[in-house]
Design a protein around this motif. Structure first.
Motif, PDB file in Angstrom:
ATOM      1  N   GLY A 237       0.867  -1.403   0.109  1.00 39.88           N
ATOM      2  CA  GLY A 237      -0.012   0.198  -0.062  1.00 39.88           C
ATOM      3  C   GLY A 237       0.949   1.246   0.001  1.00 39.88           C
ATOM      4  O   GLY A 237       0.320   2.547   0.334  1.00 39.88           O
ATOM      5  N   VAL A 238       2.027   1.126  -0.410  1.00 37.58           N
ATOM      6  CA  VAL A 238       3.061   2.529  -0.257  1.00 37.58           C
ATOM      7  C   VAL A 238       2.988   3.000  -1.651  1.00 37.58           C
ATOM      8  O   VAL A 238       3.807   4.034  -1.697  1.00 37.58           O
ATOM      9  CB  VAL A 238       4.466   2.100   0.583  1.00 37.58           C
ATOM     10  N   GLY A 239       2.691   2.401  -2.674  1.00 35.05           N
ATOM     11  CA  GLY A 239       2.648   3.196  -3.945  1.00 35.05           C
ATOM     12  C   GLY A 239       3.539   2.439  -4.976  1.00 35.05           C
ATOM     13  O   GLY A 239       3.903   2.889  -6.032  1.00 35.05           O
ATOM     14  N   LYS A 240       4.104   1.149  -4.629  1.00 36.47           N
ATOM     15  CA  LYS A 240       4.961   0.309  -5.758  1.00 36.47           C
ATOM     16  C   LYS A 240       4.205  -0.001  -6.763  1.00 36.47           C
ATOM     17  O   LYS A 240       4.826   0.326  -7.807  1.00 36.47           O
ATOM     18  CB  LYS A 240       5.560  -0.746  -4.931  1.00 36.47           C
ATOM     19  N   THR A 241       3.027  -0.472  -6.803  1.00 34.03           N
ATOM     20  CA  THR A 241       2.327  -0.966  -8.073  1.00 34.03           C
ATOM     21  C   THR A 241       1.913   0.392  -8.733  1.00 34.03           C
ATOM     22  O   THR A 241       2.003   0.551 -10.005  1.00 34.03           O
ATOM     23  CB  THR A 241       1.135  -1.702  -7.682  1.00 34.03           C
ATOM     24  N   THR A 242       1.492   1.380  -8.033  1.00 31.22           N
ATOM     25  CA  THR A 242       1.244   2.768  -8.446  1.00 31.22           C
ATOM     26  C   THR A 242       2.394   3.216  -9.424  1.00 31.22           C
ATOM     27  O   THR A 242       2.341   3.819 -10.532  1.00 31.22           O
ATOM     28  CB  THR A 242       0.757   3.592  -7.860  1.00 31.22           C
ATOM     29  N   LEU A 243       3.592   2.997  -8.863  1.00 29.23           N
ATOM     30  CA  LEU A 243       4.783   3.528  -9.643  1.00 29.23           C
ATOM     31  C   LEU A 243       4.803   2.902 -11.110  1.00 29.23           C
ATOM     32  O   LEU A 243       4.935   3.523 -12.040  1.00 29.23           O
ATOM     33  CB  LEU A 243       5.856   3.392  -8.847  1.00 29.23           C
ATOM     34  N   LEU A 244       4.882   1.423 -10.957  1.00 29.86           N
ATOM     35  CA  LEU A 244       4.926   0.767 -12.239  1.00 29.86           C
ATOM     36  C   LEU A 244       3.808   1.443 -13.411  1.00 29.86           C
ATOM     37  O   LEU A 244       4.001   1.528 -14.636  1.00 29.86           O
ATOM     38  CB  LEU A 244       4.652  -0.565 -12.086  1.00 29.86           C
ATOM     39  N   LYS A 245       2.519   1.462 -12.741  1.00 31.59           N
ATOM     40  CA  LYS A 245       1.348   1.780 -13.689  1.00 31.59           C
ATOM     41  C   LYS A 245       1.610   3.258 -14.145  1.00 31.59           C
ATOM     42  O   LYS A 245       1.247   3.654 -15.423  1.00 31.59           O
ATOM     43  CB  LYS A 245       0.119   1.721 -12.875  1.00 31.59           C
ATOM     44  N   THR A 246       2.325   4.103 -13.183  1.00 32.74           N
ATOM     45  CA  THR A 246       2.496   5.506 -13.657  1.00 32.74           C
ATOM     46  C   THR A 246       3.605   5.430 -14.896  1.00 32.74           C
ATOM     47  O   THR A 246       3.377   6.086 -15.879  1.00 32.74           O
ATOM     48  CB  THR A 246       3.160   6.110 -12.515  1.00 32.74           C
TER      49      THR A 246
ATOM     50  N   GLN B 110       9.272  -7.448 -27.584  1.00 37.81           N
ATOM     51  CA  GLN B 110      10.883  -6.839 -27.739  1.00 37.81           C
ATOM     52  C   GLN B 110      11.022  -5.872 -26.989  1.00 37.81           C
ATOM     53  O   GLN B 110      11.646  -4.828 -27.512  1.00 37.81           O
ATOM     54  CB  GLN B 110      11.043  -6.795 -29.519  1.00 37.81           C
ATOM     55  N   PRO B 111      10.784  -5.735 -25.802  1.00 33.91           N
ATOM     56  CA  PRO B 111      11.201  -4.603 -25.015  1.00 33.91           C
ATOM     57  C   PRO B 111      12.685  -4.498 -24.581  1.00 33.91           C
ATOM     58  O   PRO B 111      13.361  -5.278 -24.749  1.00 33.91           O
ATOM     59  CB  PRO B 111      10.338  -4.740 -23.609  1.00 33.91           C
ATOM     60  N   ASN B 112      13.018  -3.303 -24.270  1.00 34.87           N
ATOM     61  CA  ASN B 112      14.398  -2.955 -23.659  1.00 34.87           C
ATOM     62  C   ASN B 112      14.291  -2.865 -22.177  1.00 34.87           C
ATOM     63  O   ASN B 112      15.321  -2.794 -21.508  1.00 34.87           O
ATOM     64  CB  ASN B 112      14.967  -2.063 -24.224  1.00 34.87           C
ATOM     65  N   THR B 113      12.931  -2.580 -21.679  1.00 37.92           N
ATOM     66  CA  THR B 113      12.550  -2.347 -20.313  1.00 37.92           C
ATOM     67  C   THR B 113      11.495  -3.204 -19.785  1.00 37.92           C
ATOM     68  O   THR B 113      10.409  -3.200 -20.567  1.00 37.92           O
ATOM     69  CB  THR B 113      12.429  -0.860 -20.005  1.00 37.92           C
ATOM     70  N   LEU B 114      11.747  -4.032 -18.733  1.00 41.82           N
ATOM     71  CA  LEU B 114      10.811  -4.951 -18.250  1.00 41.82           C
ATOM     72  C   LEU B 114      10.140  -4.390 -16.672  1.00 41.82           C
ATOM     73  O   LEU B 114      10.912  -4.183 -15.986  1.00 41.82           O
ATOM     74  CB  LEU B 114      11.305  -6.274 -18.193  1.00 41.82           C
ATOM     75  N   LEU B 115       9.035  -4.019 -16.751  1.00 43.19           N
ATOM     76  CA  LEU B 115       8.460  -3.781 -15.260  1.00 43.19           C
ATOM     77  C   LEU B 115       7.686  -5.106 -14.836  1.00 43.19           C
ATOM     78  O   LEU B 115       6.803  -5.848 -15.542  1.00 43.19           O
ATOM     79  CB  LEU B 115       7.506  -2.709 -15.420  1.00 43.19           C
ATOM     80  N   LEU B 116       8.308  -5.548 -13.558  1.00 45.75           N
ATOM     81  CA  LEU B 116       7.722  -6.930 -13.055  1.00 45.75           C
ATOM     82  C   LEU B 116       7.053  -6.531 -11.506  1.00 45.75           C
ATOM     83  O   LEU B 116       7.555  -6.097 -10.775  1.00 45.75           O
ATOM     84  CB  LEU B 116       8.763  -7.769 -12.875  1.00 45.75           C
ATOM     85  N   ASP B 117       5.853  -6.773 -11.351  1.00 46.85           N
ATOM     86  CA  ASP B 117       5.154  -6.579 -10.250  1.00 46.85           C
ATOM     87  C   ASP B 117       4.973  -7.664  -9.358  1.00 46.85           C
ATOM     88  O   ASP B 117       4.059  -8.529  -9.552  1.00 46.85           O
ATOM     89  CB  ASP B 117       3.787  -5.737 -10.292  1.00 46.85           C
ATOM     90  N   GLU B 118       5.784  -8.054  -8.270  1.00 52.30           N
ATOM     91  CA  GLU B 118       5.806  -9.018  -7.493  1.00 52.30           C
ATOM     92  C   GLU B 118       5.617 -10.389  -8.152  1.00 52.30           C
ATOM     93  O   GLU B 118       4.634 -11.251  -8.061  1.00 52.30           O
ATOM     94  CB  GLU B 118       4.770  -8.891  -6.515  1.00 52.30           C
ATOM     95  N   PRO B 119       6.652 -10.657  -9.144  1.00 49.81           N
ATOM     96  CA  PRO B 119       6.481 -11.899 -10.055  1.00 49.81           C
ATOM     97  C   PRO B 119       6.691 -13.339  -9.259  1.00 49.81           C
ATOM     98  O   PRO B 119       6.088 -14.352  -9.959  1.00 49.81           O
ATOM     99  CB  PRO B 119       7.712 -11.658 -10.828  1.00 49.81           C
TER     100      PRO B 119
ATOM    101  N   THR C  72      16.579  -3.877 -19.275  1.00 53.30           N
ATOM    102  CA  THR C  72      16.503  -3.107 -17.952  1.00 53.30           C
ATOM    103  C   THR C  72      15.171  -3.545 -17.330  1.00 53.30           C
ATOM    104  O   THR C  72      14.367  -3.672 -17.819  1.00 53.30           O
ATOM    105  CB  THR C  72      16.498  -1.619 -18.408  1.00 53.30           C
ATOM    106  N   VAL C  73      15.440  -3.974 -15.868  1.00 49.51           N
ATOM    107  CA  VAL C  73      14.442  -4.440 -15.220  1.00 49.51           C
ATOM    108  C   VAL C  73      14.181  -3.637 -13.824  1.00 49.51           C
ATOM    109  O   VAL C  73      14.957  -3.058 -13.186  1.00 49.51           O
ATOM    110  CB  VAL C  73      14.712  -5.912 -14.459  1.00 49.51           C
ATOM    111  N   VAL C  74      12.888  -3.229 -13.639  1.00 42.27           N
ATOM    112  CA  VAL C  74      12.416  -2.776 -12.828  1.00 42.27           C
ATOM    113  C   VAL C  74      11.368  -3.808 -12.072  1.00 42.27           C
ATOM    114  O   VAL C  74      10.313  -4.194 -12.404  1.00 42.27           O
ATOM    115  CB  VAL C  74      11.394  -1.231 -13.051  1.00 42.27           C
ATOM    116  N   LEU C  75      11.893  -4.125 -10.671  1.00 41.89           N
ATOM    117  CA  LEU C  75      11.262  -5.317 -10.044  1.00 41.89           C
ATOM    118  C   LEU C  75      10.686  -4.854  -8.677  1.00 41.89           C
ATOM    119  O   LEU C  75      11.473  -4.291  -7.771  1.00 41.89           O
ATOM    120  CB  LEU C  75      12.467  -6.246 -10.035  1.00 41.89           C
ATOM    121  N   VAL C  76       9.118  -4.693  -8.532  1.00 41.13           N
ATOM    122  CA  VAL C  76       8.638  -4.622  -7.333  1.00 41.13           C
ATOM    123  C   VAL C  76       8.617  -5.964  -6.416  1.00 41.13           C
ATOM    124  O   VAL C  76       8.238  -6.835  -7.244  1.00 41.13           O
ATOM    125  CB  VAL C  76       7.015  -4.135  -7.441  1.00 41.13           C
TER     126      VAL C  76
END
Length: 231
Positions: A37-46, A150-159, A185-189
């Motif tokens: 609830g601190v905004g991690k998922t919202t960061l990825l959605k943003t 074929q991304p160069n940046t991958l956003l993963l939400d609690e995989p 490049t990976v952004v990993l929640v």
């Protein structure tokens, strides 16, 4: 590099992110940590343009994408694997993967070779409905769908959330390989601090919609974890 500068994000009148500034270096893994609830998922959605209002600046490889719609961000090379996977249960494995290919810049709709290399089960069962797969297999399918763009940046939400224990280590190793071998490049929640420390080059700790600590992974101390993640 993916960079956020003083980003605020809203769902309707609800102000979720407050002045978030963060650099995500190219070809590194950045872990986003914090309590629920601190905004991690919202960061990825943003980052994907999936909230109602965004202010500040989001820059991808020198281009300001703050005002761009989601499909343009996807075509610019950002792919998102949401929490809960959100595969299409009545679509086949092949159809689910090809849904991601709509974001390919060359217009081709194919199952990429990397899917067969990472997920042999999926390529051996392309005609099975996605809904009959186990939770871990569906997570693999969600990642495969993202890779089809074929991304160069991958956003993963609690995989690894809700995945059977015997598959968790496999998913973790695949994420590390996507960065180390495929150069993504990976952004990993992630709530699993041990995995975040193993996989990530950098981290950002969030609290009440703000980044309260950030740096290289060796600065992710037990004290920080206790202060910002202990229940």
């Amino acid at each position: 590099m993916l960079a956020l500068d003083q980003v605020d994000s809203f769902y309707g009148r609800s102000h979720i992110l407050h002045g978030v500034t963060l650099d995500v270096p190219t070809r590194e893994v950045t872990a986003i940590l914090g309590r629920n609830g601190v905004g991690k998922t919202t960061l990825l959605k943003t980052l994907m343009g999936l909230t109602d209002q965004i202010s500040g600046h989001i820059v991808l490889n020198g281009t300001d994408i703050t005002g761009k719609p989601t499909h343009e961000r996807a075509r610019a090379g950002i792919a998102y694997v949401p929490q809960g996977r959100e595969i299409f249960p009545d679509f086949t494995v092949r159809e689910n993967i090809l849904m991601g290919a709509f974001a390919r810049r060359d217009g081709r709709r194919v199952v990429p070779d990397i899917v067969g290399q990472l997920f042999p089960y999926l390529t051996a069962n392309l005609d099975r409905p996605g809904g009959v797969l186990s939770g871990g297999q569906q997570q693999q399918l969600a990642i495969a769908r993202a890779l089809a763009a074929q991304p160069n940046t991958l956003l993963l939400d609690e995989p690894t959330e809700g995945i059977q224990p015997n598959i968790v280590a496999e998913i973790e190793d695949i994420i590390i390989r996507l960065n180390a071998e495929a150069g993504l490049t990976v952004v990993l929640v992630e709530q699993n601090v041990a995995f975040a420390r193993r996989a990530a080059h950098r981290f950002a700790m969030m609290e009440k919609g703000r980044v309260v600590a950030a740096g290289k992974s060796d600065a992710l101390t037990d004290d920080l974890v206790h202060r910002h993640m202990a229940v």
